[in-house]
Design an enzyme around this catalytic site. Sequence first.
Site, mmCIF file in Angstrom:
data_model
loop_
_atom_site.group_PDB
_atom_site.id
_atom_site.type_symbol
_atom_site.label_atom_id
_atom_site.label_comp_id
_atom_site.label_asym_id
_atom_site.label_seq_id
_atom_site.Cartn_x
_atom_site.Cartn_y
_atom_site.Cartn_z
ATOM 1 N N LYS A 239 0.794 -1.291 -0.030
ATOM 2 C CA LYS A 239 0.009 0.112 0.155
ATOM 3 C C LYS A 239 0.854 1.458 -0.030
ATOM 4 O O LYS A 239 0.408 2.122 -0.721
ATOM 5 C CB LYS A 239 -0.795 -0.017 1.254
ATOM 6 C CG LYS A 239 -1.846 1.298 1.564
ATOM 7 C CD LYS A 239 -3.077 1.381 0.920
ATOM 8 C CE LYS A 239 -3.564 2.670 0.889
ATOM 9 N NZ LYS A 239 -5.150 2.921 0.989
ATOM 10 N N GLU A 249 -4.156 9.749 -6.609
ATOM 11 C CA GLU A 249 -5.154 8.962 -7.312
ATOM 12 C C GLU A 249 -5.170 9.522 -8.532
ATOM 13 O O GLU A 249 -6.443 9.167 -9.164
ATOM 14 C CB GLU A 249 -6.294 8.774 -6.482
ATOM 15 C CG GLU A 249 -7.032 7.459 -6.944
ATOM 16 C CD GLU A 249 -7.923 7.049 -5.848
ATOM 17 O OE1 GLU A 249 -8.646 7.980 -5.204
ATOM 18 O OE2 GLU A 249 -8.397 5.891 -5.814
ATOM 19 N N HIS A 265 -18.828 -1.699 -3.894
ATOM 20 C CA HIS A 265 -19.573 -0.607 -3.407
ATOM 21 C C HIS A 265 -20.834 -0.903 -3.792
ATOM 22 O O HIS A 265 -21.824 -0.455 -3.065
ATOM 23 C CB HIS A 265 -18.656 0.484 -4.029
ATOM 24 C CG HIS A 265 -17.549 1.221 -3.571
ATOM 25 N ND1 HIS A 265 -16.647 1.809 -4.211
ATOM 26 C CD2 HIS A 265 -17.132 1.057 -2.231
ATOM 27 C CE1 HIS A 265 -15.487 2.162 -3.560
ATOM 28 N NE2 HIS A 265 -16.024 1.798 -2.192
ATOM 29 N N HIS A 278 -17.392 -3.662 4.781
ATOM 30 C CA HIS A 278 -16.661 -2.983 3.383
ATOM 31 C C HIS A 278 -15.854 -4.249 2.981
ATOM 32 O O HIS A 278 -15.953 -4.575 1.885
ATOM 33 C CB HIS A 278 -15.917 -1.766 3.881
ATOM 34 C CG HIS A 278 -14.948 -1.363 2.536
ATOM 35 N ND1 HIS A 278 -15.925 -0.806 1.721
ATOM 36 C CD2 HIS A 278 -13.676 -1.155 2.375
ATOM 37 C CE1 HIS A 278 -14.761 -0.550 0.538
ATOM 38 N NE2 HIS A 278 -13.359 -0.766 1.196
#
Lengths: 374, 374
Positions: A239, A249, A265, A278
């Site tokens: 990450k 991003e 999502h 999530h």
Amino acid sequence: MPVDNSANNYDQNLAAVVNTTQGSYRVIVGRDVVDDLGSELKKTGLEGRAFLVADVVMFPSALRRAQEALERGGYETHVLALEIGEANKNLETVQVVYEWLADMRAERRDIVVAMGGGVTGDLVGFAAATWLRGVAVVQVPTSLSAMVDSSIGGKTGVNIAKGKNLLGAFHQPKLVLQDIAHLESLPAREMAAGWAEAVKHGLILDAKLLDKFERLAPQMAALEGEEPVAAIRRSVAIKSEIVSADEFENGNHRILLNYGHTIGHAIEKVSGYGTYLHGEAVAIGMMAAAGIAERLGMIDSELVERQRRVLQSYNLPTTANDLSVNALIEATKSDKKSRSGTIRWVLLEGPGKATTRRDVPNDVVRDAVQSILD
Amino acid sequence: MPVDNSANNYDQNLAAVVNTTQGSYRVIVGRDVVDDLGSELKKTGLEGRAFLVADVVMFPSALRRAQEALERGGYETHVLALEIGEANKNLETVQVVYEWLADMRAERRDIVVAMGGGVTGDLVGFAAATWLRGVAVVQVPTSLSAMVDSSIGGKTGVNIAKGKNLLGAFHQPKLVLQDIAHLESLPAREMAAGWAEAVKHGLILDAKLLDKFERLAPQMAALEGEEPVAAIRRSVAIKSEIVSADEFENGNHRILLNYGHTIGHAIEKVSGYGTYLHGEAVAIGMMAAAGIAERLGMIDSELVERQRRVLQSYNLPTTANDLSVNALIEATKSDKKSRSGTIRWVLLEGPGKATTRRDVPNDVVRDAVQSILD
């Protein structure tokens, strides 16, 4: 009080250094490293007082331990424990933090320390980003998904009634400190959801890490020995590399982290937020994405089934109940990353190798989504 | 519609380029340049829709002119006119902007345009900084103090009940466009307050600009001919250079802009916010600072009197009524830039030359403050 680790220990616990336009920072991962919070903070060169804002579930013992560590580092420390969750991840809760900082006369040189799960990091990070045009923040994530994902990269977020995470700022922390011991009290379902993000890192970028997650699932899930710590550290490093390469991003790196997220999502939205965690929704979403890649001939069915087995071995769902294909597909279209045009799908090309594609035919998507519904 | 200026005209109107970690941007200053808003925005390379948020005093004609300019540039433009002032410079007003952006589904690639005085720039800039982790903002300041000061440098701010500008973010604009024609409807007192900041730039960094402000006061105040435009452009260039050199106000440059602000802030606070305009309080604060410098032997009384004459020629106050020395000195101590220790005074060493000093004796401050009270 044994707060001095040896130099070797430090090297071992240092999972990554993140490089951003707002500066570089270290991510430290290890057991009981919360006791080093003050000494590690000191190494950043930050002075001023520490304002520790924590999820109330940390109260009293974990919170006191963090406070004492800060004080041993020489920081005058003030503590605010708040009930923080998705239901009150809003400006009203941020205002509680603002009021406290105002009452304490927190200054530009002071430091906000966010201790808790992902929501705490997002919300307290937002408060720090916007207090006096931004004060230093230290992230002490205590859930697995916050550790391997949201605590790194400077994203902060707050909900408004009209949408989740519509408010936020990029505000990089000065230090991220992750104590594996905090995971011992984490509910099993949340733990599994965290593994989903960690396994995702293996799937998209590191075949060796994926092998390890596959081979050592029971040991990982039980947090036994050093292997789980090393795997979390590696996941954190992945990450961190991506964030360093693509801070805002807008490149081709950070989007890879969205593997499984387009359908994930949609599942969260259509099933009603809170029905699936999530990470659970992402696990199912990754199965849908694998289905798309298989139908496009990018991967074979063996990898799809391998992904399913690995996710299942961490007690993650790989199919969803009672959701309509049409509703899910409709929901992907309103996803904030896709509104301006076609969806950019993150798809596997092989184990540890992901890419993006915009040219996925609608019927392929529909077929793959159908395949993850019971 | 004549929107194409010649290349020469562009060069002339370009007051400065500001260089920051968030990118570089141009500051354009000229008469009727609002008609170029769309074409100038296009040059930044930004696409997406334009969300123009304006102080309601711009409604209808100035606002429509800006909207039409954006549309001529090819931008789908949506307009929100709000009553914006110091009294509602708070999160409730920011939320009105958020709700509108949510209703319009404003995306990351869209552009917020802030049109109005300093409060509008601060508040709308904050909304843009925190919408979807920051969307592009264009500043179209319409007051003189916003032009020469607050529109440049990326500071945004919102008040909470417990203090002014306690919330905020550094969010650099993508373009700053200043139309001198907007100043023609500005009330005389606000105009004078703006000149205070412009004259300040001459006092601290540019003796030639100070000469010009001294020589051409009536012409400046009447906005006659090209000299006032050139002087505003030069003032903008000074502010831009300082911001480029010291983006986050942690060096030795940006603090020079605080000349007159330590006592100025104290005057605003003790007299009750709104009694003096910010620029008026800064004018009086500059007289106090000049008094300190004179007492320390840094400048002679001639420069002090020269500064007074220049400020008076722009209809600015140089003394304050009915305030207590003790209250003012107490208020300087709670100024957010000084809480952690001694006050860092910005003082003149000569015309167009400022420095900072921490070693100012209390009795010198007291004497100088006494000298600006009627």
